[in-house]
Scaffold this active site. Structure first.
Site, PDB file in Angstrom:
ATOM      1  N   CYS A  57     -28.167  41.673 -15.762  1.00 19.28           N
ATOM      2  CA  CYS A  57     -27.603  40.791 -14.747  1.00 19.28           C
ATOM      3  C   CYS A  57     -26.616  41.579 -13.901  1.00 19.28           C
ATOM      4  O   CYS A  57     -25.796  42.325 -14.443  1.00 19.28           O
ATOM      5  CB  CYS A  57     -26.886  39.618 -15.415  1.00 19.28           C
ATOM      6  SG  CYS A  57     -26.110  38.488 -14.243  1.00 19.28           S
ATOM      7  N   HIS A  96     -33.449  32.864 -15.131  1.00 19.21           N
ATOM      8  CA  HIS A  96     -32.166  33.573 -15.059  1.00 19.21           C
ATOM      9  C   HIS A  96     -31.380  33.141 -13.815  1.00 19.21           C
ATOM     10  O   HIS A  96     -30.190  32.819 -13.901  1.00 19.21           O
ATOM     11  CB  HIS A  96     -32.440  35.084 -15.047  1.00 19.21           C
ATOM     12  CG  HIS A  96     -31.224  35.932 -14.963  1.00 19.21           C
ATOM     13  ND1 HIS A  96     -30.845  36.795 -15.968  1.00 19.21           N
ATOM     14  CD2 HIS A  96     -30.280  36.065 -13.991  1.00 19.21           C
ATOM     15  CE1 HIS A  96     -29.718  37.408 -15.616  1.00 19.21           C
ATOM     16  NE2 HIS A  96     -29.358  36.991 -14.412  1.00 19.21           N
ATOM     17  N   GLU A  97     -32.070  33.131 -12.672  1.00 17.15           N
ATOM     18  CA  GLU A  97     -31.366  32.792 -11.417  1.00 17.15           C
ATOM     19  C   GLU A  97     -30.983  31.310 -11.386  1.00 17.15           C
ATOM     20  O   GLU A  97     -29.897  30.951 -10.920  1.00 17.15           O
ATOM     21  CB  GLU A  97     -32.221  33.162 -10.203  1.00 17.15           C
ATOM     22  CG  GLU A  97     -32.569  34.650 -10.104  1.00 17.15           C
ATOM     23  CD  GLU A  97     -31.359  35.568 -10.227  1.00 17.15           C
ATOM     24  OE1 GLU A  97     -30.260  35.188  -9.787  1.00 17.15           O
ATOM     25  OE2 GLU A  97     -31.507  36.663 -10.803  1.00 17.15           O
ATOM     26  N   HIS A 122     -27.804  30.619 -13.116  1.00 21.40           N
ATOM     27  CA  HIS A 122     -26.591  30.948 -12.350  1.00 21.40           C
ATOM     28  C   HIS A 122     -26.072  29.724 -11.581  1.00 21.40           C
ATOM     29  O   HIS A 122     -24.871  29.566 -11.404  1.00 21.40           O
ATOM     30  CB  HIS A 122     -26.871  32.075 -11.346  1.00 21.40           C
ATOM     31  CG  HIS A 122     -26.747  33.449 -11.926  1.00 21.40           C
ATOM     32  ND1 HIS A 122     -25.581  33.934 -12.468  1.00 21.40           N
ATOM     33  CD2 HIS A 122     -27.640  34.467 -12.020  1.00 21.40           C
ATOM     34  CE1 HIS A 122     -25.753  35.182 -12.880  1.00 21.40           C
ATOM     35  NE2 HIS A 122     -27.011  35.532 -12.621  1.00 21.40           N
TER      36      HIS A 122
HETATM   37 ZN    ZN Z   1     -27.727  37.342 -13.183  1.00 19.24          ZN
END
Ligand code: ZN
Length: 188
Positions: A99, A141-142, A145
């Protein structure tokens, strides 16, 4: 366009849910252009707006397999569905991710194999992305966020301890730490 500094674990914008985009204004277009430039400079396969200090539900992705067309785009106000992750421990060779907000490190994490993401793009057009494997990992993953979750928040207890050690050693884990793609060397 400009490369933006990338916030590092500990900055509050990374740890709280982002807000929906109400309207695609010139400011939003400029932000997304800067996000692409920042993602490419880092380089990274994805970048979410909170990582550049903007608490809005937007992310960009860019991934190229060996012999395929580049897979690249932005998603605004995404909704994500996923298949249940397989039980068991992740394989460090095939299931490790990194990341840009926890730079220079990688840890293994089990993710869902298959996802569907819907949302809109910068033109306001509907986006529908159904992907598997590494692309599905990038989407998860995004998307995390935008909910204030970093992948290191999802690691096993053992890896979480290693993360805490790295945070202490590098002086992360507090507001205001960032790095500049193309300027700071994070591998050293
Ligand atoms: Zn990330």
């Amino acid at each position: 366009m400009a490369v933006l500094p990338i916030r590092v674990l500990g900055d509050p914008v990374l740890h709280s849910p982002a807000s929906a985009v109400d309207e695609i204004t010139p400011d939003i277009r400029a932000l997304v252009a800067d996000m692409y430039e920042t993602m490419d400079a880092a380089p990274g396969v994805g970048l979410a707006a909170p990582q550049v200090g903007v608490a809005l539900r937007i992310y960009a992705y860019s991934y190229v397999d060996d012999d395929e067309q580049p897979w690249r785009g932005e998603i605004i106000n995404p909704v994500l569905w996923m298949s249940p992750p397989e039980p068991g421990s992740p394989d460090p060779d095939d299931e490790s991710e990194g990341c840009l907000s926890f730079p220079g490190e990688r840890f293994a994490l089990r993710r869902a194999d298959h996802v569907l993401v819907t949302g809109i793009d910068l033109e306001g057009a509907d986006v529908r992305i159904e992907v598997s494997d590494w692309r599905a990992r990038i989407m998860q993953h995004e998307f995390d966020h935008l909910d204030g979750i970093l992948y290191v928040d999802r690691l096993s207890d053992g890896d979480a301890k290693v993360v805490q050690k790295i945070v202490r050693k590098r002086g992360w884990g507090k507001p205001g730490v960032s790095w500049m793609p193309g300027v700071d060397n994070l591998e050293g």
